[in-house]
Design an enzyme around this catalytic site. Sequence first.
Site, PDB file in Angstrom:
ATOM      1  CE  LYS A 259      -3.848  -2.296   2.253  1.00 36.72           C
ATOM      2  NZ  LYS A 259      -4.531  -2.662   3.500  1.00 36.72           N
TER       3      LYS A 259
ATOM      4  CD  GLN B  44      -3.454  -4.237   6.707  1.00 34.30           C
ATOM      5  OE1 GLN B  44      -3.402  -3.274   5.933  1.00 34.30           O
ATOM      6  NE2 GLN B  44      -4.031  -5.382   6.377  1.00 34.30           N
TER       7      GLN B  44
ATOM      8  CG  ASP C   8      -9.933  -0.024   4.922  1.00 30.94           C
ATOM      9  OD1 ASP C   8      -9.694  -0.352   3.737  1.00 30.94           O
ATOM     10  OD2 ASP C   8      -9.290  -0.451   5.898  1.00 30.94           O
TER      11      ASP C   8
END
Length: 291
Positions: A53, A97, A120
């Site tokens: 990422k 995460q 997200d």
Amino acid sequence: MSIVLDGKEIAAAVRREVAAEVEKFKAKRGRVPGLHVILAGEDPASSVYVRNKEKAALEAGIAGRVHRLPASVSEAELVALIKELNADPAVDGILVQLPLPKGIREQVVLDLVDPAKDVDGFHPVNAGLLASGRPGLVPCTPLGCMRLIDEASKRLGGFELAGARAVVVGRSNIVGKPVAQLLLARHATVTIAHSRTRDLPAVCREADVLVVAVGKAQMIDDRHVREGAVVIDVGINRIDVDGKSKLVGDVHYEKAATRAGAITPVPGGVGPMTIAFLLQNTLRAAEARGV
Ligand code: NDP
């Protein structure tokens, strides 16, 4: 012969589009979008995802920063970091995460992320906006699935998603439900199947578009696929084949491909799309913040 939807190639195109838009954003606002990723603990898979990422963000011209915290980090420390990032005007996107270390309540931590920075798209405010058909940040994997379906449509001579039958197998908050919402917003007739669904093969065979996110290796095969259907396989499973570890989807690719009109492989299908849309979400969050 079914068309193979090459996620790597399509994701690369999305990333180029984002990079070009980031350039325009920079020219207009005099700054670049900023993505902050929180990685707590040493889960090896998470470390790889986060590195990818970070690399992808930098390639797209987005300022990426990873906050690496030990597995011993407390919930209070995580909460304090998220509050700090929420308040920082240079931060456009915050991604926590998962999984978090044991003892930390994921829901508590995720719910604290400012919905405007929730790249997200997992925050209940963003889930609610999506369900209400209002603009918000949408989870990345479902956005990737939609782009793949649009590519399939182009390559299959432009079939109409509006009015088509779509079946989503799986009803998780991060994949199944948001994919179903996005399909509904595009006027597909949507069925959501799950572990209690009776006669799953028959339900799936109704689908012009079949999206599978169950987390069970190669569970869906030719018995589930209508001739010519578009099959999107979200699953990522590691199985053992002749003593060697192999990555496979939730769809039995070889069997399903005998009937599908277009199909995503694993690896190299939905997976690469997720990161591409994380970058796009970061850009969208930055644009919407008006800073
Ligand atoms: P979850 O475990 O949260 O959800 C799985 C869903 O599948 C549940 O709704 C469950 O039903 C349903 N299900 C399980 N078994 C069956 C069955 N036998 N028949 C029908 N439905 C069933 O998984 P996620 O949505 O988080 O992930 C799904 C897969 O996608 C995983 O392989 C994951 O690794 C992968 N993934 C890939 C991503 C990518 O970037 N490519 C991103 C996110 C996930 P019920 O609700 O009734 O229990």
